[in-house]
Design an enzyme around this catalytic site. Structure first.
Site, mmCIF file in Angstrom:
data_model
loop_
_atom_site.group_PDB
_atom_site.id
_atom_site.type_symbol
_atom_site.label_atom_id
_atom_site.label_comp_id
_atom_site.label_asym_id
_atom_site.label_seq_id
_atom_site.Cartn_x
_atom_site.Cartn_y
_atom_site.Cartn_z
ATOM 1 C CD GLN A 1 -2.791 -1.084 2.504
ATOM 2 O OE1 GLN A 1 -3.257 -0.062 2.980
ATOM 3 N NE2 GLN A 1 -2.913 -2.268 3.100
ATOM 4 C CE LYS B 1 -5.585 -5.297 5.064
ATOM 5 N NZ LYS B 1 -5.014 -5.782 6.351
ATOM 6 N N GLY C 1 38.739 -11.342 -19.970
ATOM 7 C CA GLY C 1 39.068 -10.230 -19.090
ATOM 8 C C GLY C 1 40.060 -9.285 -19.759
ATOM 9 C CB CYS D 1 37.876 -13.402 -24.947
ATOM 10 S SG CYS D 1 38.272 -11.765 -25.603
ATOM 11 N N GLY E 1 41.208 -16.034 -22.421
ATOM 12 C CA GLY E 1 41.547 -17.419 -22.132
ATOM 13 C C GLY E 1 42.207 -18.094 -23.311
ATOM 14 N NE ARG F 1 40.740 -1.089 -26.612
ATOM 15 C CZ ARG F 1 39.931 -0.962 -25.570
ATOM 16 N NH1 ARG F 1 39.935 -1.883 -24.627
ATOM 17 N NH2 ARG F 1 39.115 0.066 -25.474
ATOM 18 C CG HIS G 1 32.968 -12.772 -25.479
ATOM 19 N ND1 HIS G 1 33.310 -12.847 -24.143
ATOM 20 C CD2 HIS G 1 33.863 -11.922 -26.052
ATOM 21 C CE1 HIS G 1 34.358 -12.074 -23.916
ATOM 22 N NE2 HIS G 1 34.713 -11.506 -25.064
ATOM 23 C CD GLU H 1 30.920 -15.451 -22.980
ATOM 24 O OE1 GLU H 1 31.587 -14.466 -22.595
ATOM 25 O OE2 GLU H 1 31.363 -16.307 -23.781
#
Length: 361
Positions: free
Chosen positions: A5, A36, A167, A194, A196, A275, A320, A322
Site C-alpha cells: 500500500q 485486500k 578479461g 577470449c 583465455g 582488442r 564470446h 556465452e
C-alpha cells in the site's frame, strides 16, 4: 499488505497508478490477502499477481503463466490473446535442470570470481549446457591471482574440466597461464574464451615452442615475442569502441576440426569484444607443434579458434559464445565442453567413454 500500500501511495503521489501488482512473497498469497491488496491499491483482483520464491529463476515464467500475468497484460493493452504458448522446450529444460542424472565440477579461472555477476553469461551458459547433458554443473571459482605452478595440482586436481575466463589487464595473468599448462599437460578438458584463448597461445609458446618471453603486447608492450598483439589496421579504428573489435563476425572452420563437428557447420557467426589478436607470424610454428588454428575470419584472416591435437577437449575461441546461449538453444561449444567433462569424470571412475554424439549438441 502495508508495504505494498505504501509503495502504491508513493507512486500515486508522482502521478502513476499501477494496472498490475506483482507481489514478491515467501508464502502463498491467499485470496483474502489478494482481495485486500486490490481494494486498498485500486486494482482489480485478477491483477494482483503472486510471485512466490522459486527454486530457480527459470521456473518464474511458468509461475507467471499460472498466475495469468501474460493474459492480464495483453487484456490491459487491448492486444489479441492468440494461442497460449506451450513452452515445450522450456519445460523440458526445466525438468532436466531440476532432476539431473549426474554432476560435474568445472573450475572457472578468473580474476573477478569474487564478484557474483562478473561471469554471469558464462555461468548461465553452463547451466543451459548442463541441462542439455542431464547433468548438474557445479562451478568452482578459482582466483587466478592466487594460482601458481606450485599449487596448481592442489587447486585443479579434482576438477572435471577447466574454463579460463575472458578479461582485460595483467592482474592474475600468470595464474591463468599456470592453469592452462596444468590442463594441457594433464589432459583435463579445457575451454578458453577470449583472453583465455590468448593465454593458451602464450602458454603454448613458452612451454612448447621454447619462447620464454612470449606474451601479449597488452601485458608486455616491449616483448619481442608478441604472439598476441594488436593488428595495425585495428589501431587506426577510432569509431565503435575505438580499437576494440565489437559485434558479430563471420568465421570459417577447417572441415576436419573438432569445432566444426560440434557446430555441424564450417561457417559460423559469433560475437566479439576484444582488442588484441593472435599474431599470424607464428601461425606455422603453432600448427606444426600441435596447437592448430582451425577457424579464421574470411575477410581479415584473423584467427578465431585454436585446437590442441591429441587432447580429449582443448579449444580456445577469440569470441564470446556465452552471449548467444539460451534455454532453448544452448551454445554447442558449452554443450560439448560439459559433455567432455562428463566423459573425463567417467574415465577416471572407470566407466567406458561414450563416442561423441553430434545430435547431443
Amino acid at each position: 499488505t502495508k508495504p505494498t500500500q505504501n509503495s502504491v501511495k508513493m507512486m500515486s503521489e508522482h502521478g502513476l497508478n499501477p494496472d498490475v501488482l506483482v507481489c514478491r512473497t515467501e508464502e502463498p498469497l491467499y485470496k483474502d490477502l489478494k482481495r485486500k491488496i486490490a481494494l486498498f491499491c485500486n486494482v482489480t483482483l485478477d491483477a494482483v499477481i503472486e510471485a512466490l520464491d522459486a527454486d530457480t529463476i527459470y521456473g518464474v515464467p511458468l509461475e507467471m503463466m499460472r498466475e495469468r500475468l501474460d493474459v492480464i497484460c495483453l487484456e490491459k493493452m487491448k492486444l489479441p490473446l492468440g494461442k497460449e504458448p506451450e513452452l515445450v522446450k522450456w519445460k523440458e529444460f526445466l525438468n532436466k535442470l531440476r532432476y539431473p542424472k549426474s554432476k560435474v565440477t568445472i573450475g572457472l579461472i578468473g580474476k573477478y570470481v569474487e564478484l557474483q555477476d562478473a561471469y554471469k553469461s558464462i555461468l548461465e551458459a553452463l547451466i543451459h549446457a548442463g541441462a542439455m547433458n542431464e547433468c548438474k554443473v557445479e562451478v568452482k571459482n578459482i582466483h587466478s591471482e592466487h594460482l601458481t605452478k606450485d599449487n596448481a595440482r592442489e587447486k585443479l586436481n579434482n576438477l572435471d574440466a577447466v574454463l579460463v575466463a575472458p578479461g582485460f589487464g595483467s592482474r592474475g595473468i600468470e595464474g591463468k597461464i599456470d592453469a592452462i599448462r596444468y590442463a594441457r599437460v594433464n589432459k583435463i578438458p579445457f575451454f578458453g574464451i577470449c583472453l583465455g584463448m590468448q593465454m593458451a597461445c602464450v602458454e603454448f609458446a613458452r612451454n612448447v615452442l621454447n619462447m620464454p618471453k612470449a606474451h601479449s603486447t597488452e601485458m608486455d608492450p616491449d616483448t619481442d615475442q608478441g604472439v598476441i598483439c594488436m593488428m595495425e589496421e585495428q589501431k587506426a579504428i577510432t569509431q565503435k569502441g575505438g580499437t576494440m573489435r565489437l559485434g558479430s563476425y563471420e568465421c570459417v572452420l577447417n572441415n576436419d576440426c573438432v569445432t566444426a563437428s560440434i557446430y555441424g557447420s564450417t561457417n559460423i557467426t559469433e560475437r566479439h569484444r576484444h582488442r588484441y589478436e593472435f599474431n599470424n607470424t607464428y601461425q606455422e610454428a603453432f600448427e606444426q607443434a600441435g596447437l592448430v588454428p582451425v577457424g579464421k575470419n574470411p575477410n581479415t584472416n584473423l584467427i578465431e579458434i585454436v585446437e590442441l591435437k591429441d587432447h580429449p577437449f582443448y579449444i580456445g575461441v577469440q569470441f564470446h559464445p556465452e552471449y548467444k546461449s539460451t534455454v532453448e538453444n544452448p551454445h554447442p561449444l558449452f554443450v560439448a565442453f560439459v559433455k567432455a567433462a562428463k566423459d573425463a569424470q567417467e574415465q577416471r571412475n572407470g566407466t567406458p567413454k561414450r563416442p561423441f554424439e553430434k545430435s547431443a549438441v
